[in-house]
Design a protein around this motif. Structure first.
Motif, short mmCIF file in Angstrom:
data_model
loop_
_atom_site.label_atom_id
_atom_site.label_comp_id
_atom_site.label_asym_id
_atom_site.label_seq_id
_atom_site.Cartn_x
_atom_site.Cartn_y
_atom_site.Cartn_z
N LEU A 414 0.82 -1.21 0.00
CA LEU A 414 0.00 0.00 0.00
C LEU A 414 0.86 1.26 0.00
O LEU A 414 0.54 2.25 -0.66
N LEU A 415 1.96 1.21 0.71
CA LEU A 415 2.84 2.38 0.81
C LEU A 415 3.43 2.73 -0.56
O LEU A 415 3.80 3.88 -0.81
N LEU A 416 3.51 1.75 -1.46
CA LEU A 416 3.95 2.03 -2.82
C LEU A 416 3.03 3.02 -3.52
O LEU A 416 3.45 3.80 -4.37
N THR A 417 1.75 2.97 -3.17
CA THR A 417 0.77 3.82 -3.86
C THR A 417 0.60 5.18 -3.19
O THR A 417 -0.07 6.05 -3.73
N GLY A 451 11.71 0.51 11.67
CA GLY A 451 13.13 0.23 11.91
C GLY A 451 13.71 -0.78 10.96
O GLY A 451 14.93 -0.88 10.83
N GLY A 452 12.85 -1.55 10.27
CA GLY A 452 13.32 -2.53 9.31
C GLY A 452 12.94 -2.14 7.90
O GLY A 452 13.75 -1.70 7.10
N PHE A 453 11.64 -2.29 7.58
CA PHE A 453 11.15 -1.93 6.26
C PHE A 453 10.77 -0.46 6.15
O PHE A 453 10.81 0.11 5.06
N ILE A 454 10.32 0.14 7.25
CA ILE A 454 9.90 1.53 7.22
C ILE A 454 10.57 2.31 8.33
O ILE A 454 11.16 1.73 9.24
N LYS A 455 10.48 3.62 8.27
CA LYS A 455 10.93 4.46 9.37
C LYS A 455 9.88 5.53 9.63
O LYS A 455 9.20 6.00 8.71
N THR A 456 9.71 5.86 10.88
CA THR A 456 8.76 6.90 11.28
C THR A 456 9.55 8.13 11.71
O THR A 456 10.53 8.03 12.43
N ILE A 457 9.10 9.28 11.25
CA ILE A 457 9.85 10.53 11.44
C ILE A 457 8.90 11.62 11.92
O ILE A 457 7.76 11.72 11.46
N ARG A 458 9.39 12.43 12.85
CA ARG A 458 8.64 13.62 13.25
C ARG A 458 9.22 14.82 12.50
O ARG A 458 10.41 15.09 12.57
N ASP A 459 8.37 15.53 11.81
CA ASP A 459 8.78 16.71 11.05
C ASP A 459 8.52 17.95 11.89
O ASP A 459 7.44 18.08 12.50
N HIS A 460 9.50 18.88 11.92
CA HIS A 460 9.33 20.08 12.73
C HIS A 460 8.13 20.93 12.28
O HIS A 460 7.58 21.69 13.05
N LEU A 462 5.29 19.65 11.37
CA LEU A 462 4.09 18.96 11.87
C LEU A 462 4.47 18.20 13.14
O LEU A 462 4.56 16.97 13.14
N PRO A 463 4.75 18.91 14.22
CA PRO A 463 5.29 18.28 15.43
C PRO A 463 4.39 17.23 16.05
O PRO A 463 4.87 16.36 16.78
N ASP A 464 3.09 17.28 15.77
CA ASP A 464 2.16 16.32 16.36
C ASP A 464 1.85 15.15 15.43
O ASP A 464 1.01 14.31 15.74
N GLU A 465 2.52 15.12 14.27
CA GLU A 465 2.23 14.08 13.29
C GLU A 465 3.47 13.22 13.04
O GLU A 465 4.61 13.70 13.15
N LEU A 466 3.24 11.96 12.70
CA LEU A 466 4.32 11.07 12.30
C LEU A 466 4.30 10.90 10.78
O LEU A 466 3.23 10.69 10.19
N ILE A 467 5.46 10.99 10.17
CA ILE A 467 5.61 10.75 8.74
C ILE A 467 6.14 9.33 8.54
O ILE A 467 7.03 8.88 9.26
N ILE A 468 5.61 8.63 7.56
CA ILE A 468 6.02 7.26 7.27
C ILE A 468 6.77 7.23 5.95
O ILE A 468 6.29 7.76 4.94
N ARG A 469 7.94 6.61 5.95
CA ARG A 469 8.73 6.45 4.73
C ARG A 469 9.28 5.03 4.66
O ARG A 469 9.44 4.37 5.68
N PHE A 470 9.61 4.59 3.45
CA PHE A 470 10.37 3.35 3.31
C PHE A 470 11.74 3.56 3.93
O PHE A 470 12.35 4.62 3.77
#
Length: 754
Positions: A414-417, A451-460, A462-470
């Motif tokens: 799904l993350l591909l799309t 930590g394996g397939f994806i990483k979660t990041i906090r963007d300054h 959007l401090p209250d939101e998590l960003i998801i990336r491969f």
């Protein structure tokens, strides 16, 4: 004052540093023996009187004095007796007190002759203070130092990017200086901007991050661009030294949705601005095939001047020695058990790895990650390493099919799309669009993959939101290939898609060669066309998911789908979408391409073609009247210029009137504080005015403001802006000339971190 703990250096790096320092201190030439079973000799030289000098290096960053003393007593004393040097030095990265030195001295008093020849970490730091040029040459040492890191982190201008900066700092110890670094540095110094292009996993991002970090150390502000070039314009500060970093600026696997309206023009305008300013740097990365695609699709990116500053990072630039050092560094600093490293050494598998045609830093990185080796034994490690070089995506294949649950696998597909940097709550909404899974499945999948397939990041921002990336771009490549081969989740993705943009990402870049997933779609296109019919006219809906493609983009992709499938349902969709053009168009150039394709391939009869063309003309008038701007007028001008004979005289007069009636030019350019930006803006105004044969509006005011801005910029350039000086190692790593020397590097002793 230097205060290094030397943890960022491998044993080999430490020996090179000691050699350079003692050469300067003793004023003699010294030879380094590569790491391995050295028989008590790491560095050797001769005095003017041809008396031998032997230096033993002990890089014991994680050990205690008792360990060092035991090795010296049990092993080195015997070696000293056999070698009988005139002078003997022991240099260690451990701190020693006077009693420690005295105890070691008593093991070989005649050879040491004085405790001053027992040099600990404090002594090495003293020598670095004495010879600062050597300190600067060993950039990996000072660039990764805790002092540099803390200085950067405590700077107010960087405090929103601490996690990113720490991650770059951690990478430095793995980096191997090579010709790519020198070439890129020279281009960046000369042009102030740099495009790093090359195949996936070759080290573009790592090299870019090293260059960014060097500029941070020199006092530059860090601006990371994630979405589009407007972020750079927003954060641009004329009087502040800034380094802008735009990773994968053309997307990770396709340019289908990366460049928004006039993004190519904005990027070039920004590059032109940066090139004129001494206190700015701009670093971009992209995969080589995407750069070539972009040059074909976006004429502005084919500008010949861009070739001057394109540093192509090619695998061919990695010599055998550089490959050896890359592998050595990754093994040295990895957390895999020593038994795994020894297995690579026993059968000299490291040679096969270094010489492998698919040698790639990203594969090396993945194969020294203990998380990926949880199901392997040490004995099977060499064979698994070679297998993953033979089949680069094999490491993800095994983990995907054997180590994660079905909801996690679906989430990755799904993350591909999804759009880049998708928010966690947006991804959850997409995930739940499939009736097969629930909220608990989503939360468990995020935990399993993070930590394996994806990483979660906090963007300054959007401090209250998590960003998801491969976590790694190679995962995207693997997933594309996996769905192509197995069709797994393809129907689920099509039925669960919530936006036309998701379908575009699966289809790929419209008229370019079909990608992996497109080939899978074409195997049975009915479900894909069903999804197109459901979403072709979709604009927005309730909930968090608001990303969607404009109707001009949809037409271009639908034409591509029709040419590949010849399905009449797609032709009907094209007609329906064209009727919605007046609601939203982002780039009339896409419509020009679309019209060229449907005309050339005779997709529609004359009556249908006229319907589409009339819909486009309505959109042009709407664009000029409802959302007037110089960009809109430029797009209209380009369209009319291309298809002028298709417009009736009254239609042309209406478009001309909209341009003349617009009166916000002065307001728009009064907000501009950079001469190049103003010049680019007014060039467009003048170009459109000349096309319609009308006077250029506000030409005198423009010239006056241009003179003022250029005067201010000349004053700024005359201020004390020193060019950033890269302190590069003039003595680039010496080539290892023989197989035997590389063998010594990969000896059983060479990976010891005591």
């Amino acid at each position: 004052m230097s205060g290094y703990d030397f943890r960022s250096l491998s044993s080999y790096d430490f020996e090179l540093l000691v050699r350079d320092l003692l050469q300067a201190e003793l004023n003699i030439s010294l030879q380094t023996f590569k790491p391995g079973r050295d028989g008590g000799v790491d560095i050797k030289g001769y005095t003017d009187h041809k008396k031998s000098i032997i230096v033993q290096c002990k890089h014991y960053v994680n050990s205690k004095f008792s360990s060092l003393y035991k090795v010296m007593k049990d092993d080195e004393v015997g070696n000293i007796a056999q070698l009988k040097p005139s002078q003997y030095y022991l240099v260690t990265s451990l701190p020693l007190n006077p009693l420690d030195k005295e105890k070691i001295f008593k093991l070989a008093p005649a050879e040491f002759s004085t405790t001053e020849r027992i040099i600990d970490s404090n002594g090495v730091n003293n020598l670095l203070n004495k010879y600062p040029d050597i300190e600067r040459r060993h950039f990996k040492l000072w660039l990764s130092s805790i002092n540099i890191l803390e200085t950067i982190l405590h700077s107010a201008i960087h405090n929103r990017s601490n996690a990113r900066i720490r991650a770059i700092n951690e990478k430095i110890k793995y980096y191997v200086t090579n010709e790519n670094y020198y070439k890129a540095s020279e281009i960046l110094d000369k042009n102030h901007y740099l495009i790093l292009s090359g195949i996936a996993g070759i080290g573009k991002s790592t090299l870019a991050e090293i260059l960014v970090y060097q500029h941070l150390q020199a006092g530059f502000e860090f601006v990371e661009i994630s979405e589009n070039i407007e972020e750079a314009w927003t954060l641009f500060k004329p009087d502040v030294s800034q380094v802008f970093y735009y990773d994968d600026f053309l997307g990770k696997t396709s340019i289908a949705d990366k460049l928004g309206k006039n993004e190519d023009k904005s990027i070039l305008t920004f590059i032109n601005e940066i090139s004129q300013l001494k206190n700015k740097r701009f670093i971009l990365t992209t995969r080589e095939h995407l750069l070539q695609q972009a040059r074909m699709q976006y004429q502005r990116l084919a500008d010949k001047s861009l070739n001057i500053a394109t540093c192509i990072v090619e695998l061919g630039h990695y010599t055998k020695v550089i490959k050896a050092k890359i592998l050595y560094n990754h093994l040295y600093f990895s957390d895999i058990p020593e038994s795994f490293k020894l297995e690579l050494i026993k059968g000299k598998t490291y040679k096969t790895i270094i010489e492998h045609a698919n040698f790639n830093p990203r594969i090396i990185e993945s194969m020294v990650n203990s998380v990926n080796l949880s199901d392997l034994s040490a004995q099977n490690y060499p064979a698994a390493f070679i297998k993953n070089l033979d089949h680069p995506y094999e490491i993800w294949h095994y983990a995907f099919n054997n180590q994660i649950l079905t909801p996690s696998r679906y989430l990755l597909a799904l993350l591909l799309t999804a759009r880049e940097n998708i928010l966690l709550n947006e991804l959850q909404e997409l995930f739940l669009s499939s009736s097969k899974f629930n909220v608990r499945d989503f939360r468990n999948a995020i935990k399993e993959l993070d930590g394996g397939f994806i990483k979660t990041i906090r963007d300054h921002r959007l401090p209250d939101e998590l960003i998801i990336r491969f976590h790694n771009p190679s995962i995207v490549d693997f997933l594309n290939g996996h769905i192509h081969e197995t069709h797994e989740f393809l129907d689920d993705l099509l039925m669960g898609a919530q936006s036309f943009q998701q379908l575009i990402r699966l289809w790929g870049n419209h008229f370019m060669e079909a990608g992996y997933i497109r080939k899978a779609i074409l195997f049975n296109p009915a479900n894909f066309i069903d999804a197109l019919e459901r979403l072709a006219l979709f604009v927005k809906r309730e909930g968090n998911i608001t990303f969607w493609s404009s109707f001009d983009q949809r037409l271009l992709h639908l034409a591509s789908v029709y040419l590949a499938t010849k399905q009449e349902r797609v032709k009907s969709l094209i007609l329906a979408v064209s009727s919605k053009l007046h609601e939203h168009v982002t780039d009339f150039r896409e419509l020009i391409i679309f019209l060229a394709h449907i005309s050339e391939n005779k997709i529609f009869d004359a009556e249908q073609y006229n319907v589409i063309w009339n819909n486009i003309k309505v959109a042009i008038v709407e664009e000029s009247h409802n959302t007037p701007s110089i960009r809109a007028f430029t797009d209209v001008k380009d369209m009319v210029q291309t298809f002028q004979t298709a417009f009736a005289p009254e239609e042309l007069e209406q478009l001309r009137f909209e341009f003349v009636a617009y009166d916000d030019y002065k307001t728009e350019f009064s907000k501009m504080n950079i001469s190049r930006e103003l010049e680019s803006y007014f060039y467009l105004v003048k170009e459109v005015a000349e096309f319609w044969d009308v006077p250029v509006p506000y030409e005198e005011e423009f010239n006056s403001k241009m003179r003022f801005l250029q005067g201010e910029e000349t004053k700024r350039d005359d201020r004390d802006y020193d060019e950033l000086k890269h302190h590069r190692n003039e003595e680039r790593y010496e080539n290892l000339q023989s197989e035997g020397e590389i063998d010594n590097m990969f000896s059983a002793d060479s990976f010891r971190i005591d």
